[in-house]
Motif scaffolding. Sequence first.
Motif, PDB file in Angstrom:
ATOM      1  N   ARG A   1       5.435   3.883   6.373  1.00 13.99           N
ATOM      2  CA  ARG A   1       4.714   3.836   7.786  1.00 13.99           C
ATOM      3  C   ARG A   1       4.566   2.303   8.119  1.00 13.99           C
ATOM      4  NH1 ARG A   1      -0.959   5.695   5.897  1.00 13.99           N
ATOM      5  NH2 ARG A   1      -1.919   3.900   5.253  1.00 13.99           N
TER       6      ARG A   1
ATOM      7  N   HIS B   1       1.287   6.453  -2.065  1.00 14.34           N
ATOM      8  CA  HIS B   1       0.172   5.263  -1.980  1.00 14.34           C
ATOM      9  C   HIS B   1      -0.084   5.340  -3.650  1.00 14.34           C
ATOM     10  CE1 HIS B   1      -1.307   3.870   1.877  1.00 14.34           C
ATOM     11  NE2 HIS B   1      -2.431   3.620   1.194  1.00 14.34           N
TER      12      HIS B   1
ATOM     13  N   ASP C   1       0.678  -1.315   0.001  1.00 20.99           N
ATOM     14  CA  ASP C   1      -0.206   0.012  -0.100  1.00 20.99           C
ATOM     15  C   ASP C   1       0.774   1.130   0.123  1.00 20.99           C
ATOM     16  OD1 ASP C   1       0.796  -0.722   2.444  1.00 20.99           O
ATOM     17  OD2 ASP C   1      -0.760   0.229   3.669  1.00 20.99           O
TER      18      ASP C   1
ATOM     19  N   TRP D   1      -1.519  -5.010   0.668  1.00 18.87           N
ATOM     20  CA  TRP D   1      -3.084  -4.970   0.684  1.00 18.87           C
ATOM     21  C   TRP D   1      -3.839  -5.352  -0.540  1.00 18.87           C
ATOM     22  CZ3 TRP D   1      -6.215  -4.082   4.522  1.00 18.87           C
ATOM     23  CH2 TRP D   1      -5.697  -3.676   5.752  1.00 18.87           C
TER      24      TRP D   1
ATOM     25  N   GLU E   1       2.970  -0.201   8.159  1.00 23.35           N
ATOM     26  CA  GLU E   1       2.372  -0.915   7.251  1.00 23.35           C
ATOM     27  C   GLU E   1       3.196  -1.804   6.166  1.00 23.35           C
ATOM     28  OE1 GLU E   1      -1.878  -0.567   6.380  1.00 23.35           O
ATOM     29  OE2 GLU E   1      -1.802   1.433   7.219  1.00 23.35           O
TER      30      GLU E   1
ATOM     31  N   ASP F   1      -5.573  -2.482  -2.669  1.00 22.89           N
ATOM     32  CA  ASP F   1      -4.838  -1.577  -3.338  1.00 22.89           C
ATOM     33  C   ASP F   1      -4.206  -2.465  -4.422  1.00 22.89           C
ATOM     34  OD1 ASP F   1      -5.165  -1.235  -0.601  1.00 22.89           O
ATOM     35  OD2 ASP F   1      -3.969   0.841  -0.868  1.00 22.89           O
TER      36      ASP F   1
ATOM     37  N   TYR G   1     -14.215  -2.699   3.761  1.00 22.08           N
ATOM     38  CA  TYR G   1     -13.558  -1.506   4.044  1.00 22.08           C
ATOM     39  C   TYR G   1     -14.094  -0.319   3.355  1.00 22.08           C
ATOM     40  CZ  TYR G   1      -9.819  -3.728   6.192  1.00 22.08           C
ATOM     41  OH  TYR G   1      -8.757  -4.614   7.262  1.00 22.08           O
TER      42      TYR G   1
ATOM     43  N   TRP H   1     -11.370  -6.128  -1.668  1.00 17.68           N
ATOM     44  CA  TRP H   1     -10.055  -6.412  -1.294  1.00 17.68           C
ATOM     45  C   TRP H   1      -9.816  -7.731  -1.739  1.00 17.68           C
ATOM     46  CZ3 TRP H   1     -11.744  -1.844   0.005  1.00 17.68           C
ATOM     47  CH2 TRP H   1     -11.083  -0.923   0.302  1.00 17.68           C
TER      48      TRP H   1
ATOM     49  N   TRP I   1     -13.447   3.246   0.692  1.00 18.14           N
ATOM     50  CA  TRP I   1     -12.222   3.590   1.636  1.00 18.14           C
ATOM     51  C   TRP I   1     -11.851   4.945   1.389  1.00 18.14           C
ATOM     52  CZ3 TRP I   1     -10.920   2.205   6.194  1.00 18.14           C
ATOM     53  CH2 TRP I   1      -9.477   2.591   6.766  1.00 18.14           C
TER      54      TRP I   1
END
Length: 747
Positions: free
Chosen positions: A363, A655, A359, A369, A365, A372, A475, A424, A478
């Motif tokens: 950070r 992103h 993603d 994902w 994460e 994404d 989600y 997802w 999103w």
Amino acid sequence: MLIKNASWIRMKEAGSSVVPVFRKTFSGEKPVRKATLEVTCDGVYEAVLNGERVGEFILAPGWTEYSKRLQVQSYDITGLLNNDTGLLNNDTGLLQKENDATGPVNKENVLTVIVGNGWFRRTNAPWTGTKNPDEFLPAMVIAVIHLEYEDGSEELLPTDETWEVSESTITLSGIFPGEDVDMTRELSFEPVVIADYTKEILIPQEGPEVREQERIFPRRSFRTPKNEWVLDFGQNLTGYMYFETDAHAGEKLSFSTAEVLDKEGNFYTGNYRSARSQMHYICREGHQSYKPKLTFFGFRYLRIDEAPQGFSADHVYAIVLHSEMNRTGWLESSNPMLNQLFSNTIWGQKGNYLDIPTDCPQRDERYGWTGDGQIFCRAATYQYDVRQFFKKWLADMRAAQHDNGWVPEVIPSLTAYNPGGAGWSDAVTIIPWQLYETYGDLTFLSEMYEAMKKWIAYIPTVSHTPDLFTGCWTYGDWLALDWPEGYVPENIERAKRGYTDDDLMCSAFYANSVNIVIRTGKMLGQDVTEYEALYERIKAAFRKTFGEKLNTQTEKVLALSFDLAEDPQAVADALAEQIRACGMKLQTGLVGTPRLLHELSRYGYTDIAWSLLLRTEYPGWLYSVSKGATTVWEHWDGIKPDGTFWDDDMNSYNHYAYASVADWVFAVAAGIKPAAPGFARVRIEPHPDPRLNSLSAVFDTVHGRIRSFWKYTEDGIRYEIDTPVETEIVIGGVSRIVGKGKYLFGE
Ligand code: BGC
């Protein structure tokens, strides 16, 4: 794989934070014809033989569904051996010569393997349940050296009790924290112990290697208002820093990373959340150079927090990392801002195709994902050849899929089971179909068919309504912007998911996934009558339940995109009206945005699609460009017009979800679409717009290069089209079929 003859080895007493270096000393008693090293570990490693790095794979063995699959690398190390034929120096260019290898190299060979925590032994983002590092497995390695002698005999040197281990000069290692190094540390080797760990998970390397791709030198070195010493590389990138310096033993050098500066021009790290993302280095005496070995960062700026006396930034640069992929697509226009956006979408892919599709790269994460992944996949196939990259990731998706058919939201999996996941989990159908469309390779479909069927068979087991997908977690759309004015959703978590109806969205994706199963089954010669009947039932139930409730932009887009609307033109007309009525703004989130421009164009509103693309105000693709973005942001207003931030929590500046717009530029603005799988036949229908003077798209398909160029001239529009295969060219509504060749239309 010869590695199955070896044993897992570890340090006897090792806390989870220890970064061990394993060592094997051996001498080639006879001349060696060929030597191979097979190796892997439960983290990430760097192997060094006689002072030279083995291979160019950074962060090996990569990230897979480790409970089931762990890749083993096989390196030809003949050229690095120090035997009767002498030391052959394998100069790998970008890779620096190691200076911390151990032992003499006089006919003796010394192999070291340093093992960091990597993805295997990571501390996850708090919301996935932080793993207590004390519960991690110890660092382990398994390897075998295969020596084939000139006289035809062979020898195996597997990891066993003859290997030694020491704590290394790396004192802290992790994907999120970064790397700490103490070059003054004395190594002290001891015998390893055999570790009891499975070999069932070992598989040969499948994915393309992550490698060093390019160097970027700082554009400027400056002091912030807070007097921080900062280097600006001018590009948000994924990789690490390299430095060279003279120093006295014990002097320290520390770097912090950041993607953007704050309103005042100070260094900003809030959006990394719990990812420390730093490097701390304690110097040894003399001249030295270093770059992290076992981690990576997402950054544009480096802050030099501490440095040896007299340190100069002249010898600091950034090294860009990503998976090996060949570039296949290039866009260029007469609008410099749009060109910057095109560059940003390329950098989005470079920065996030690092062994798995992430993603974001910065950070806490950096996860695979699935939402994404599917959103950006089509754009990705225009920009780079991603066949090998996805082959591995889809294999991990199959491995991670639960027995009940549920596909986790992140692959390799980490999240807890959530019944649902539409948009997802549907990556399981959408991505293989996209790869088939782009490359014409049926194996993407045959390998995924069972997984696709399992996913759609799972849905009725959790749905609350027959023939729809309702009552389950998703989600949603999103980060959508469509909460009605003045309405405060009950909580911020809900607000992130936009106003699109969950059940509508889930059911639309259900229909689409069933539809892909039907198309896939047909391509594979399977009987799909049962799925065709199911599809008709879903479509009817969708129309009945949601047909009159297509309120949000994304609800309309999904009904159009998945061919579920009874009167699609009316829905598209209403969508266009809605966009105009709110001031020519999109309100869609991750789910709606990538499909929005396509649906507008499909129903005669390409002018609105262009307006959205060329919009320089929030929310719009060129807004972030106007704020100096060099990658695509997670939030349209990651930096607001007044220079303040959206917030710290969800504020990635790299992103790629909205970078998916590149596929509209290739497929609609330049008009390059496949007319048969793999672009074996092509349809080219450019959609020029007078707000742009010219656009050029070049795309290398598996059948050769396509070029579509248009330009406004004094007399009209000039089109230049090159195609390697039979093509239907549609210009101004007029269609003609042409063969391979170059074509010119207009003035
Ligand atoms: C990620 C998204 C992802 C989402 C799930 C975020 O934290 O960065 O891009 O799809 O979680 O909704």
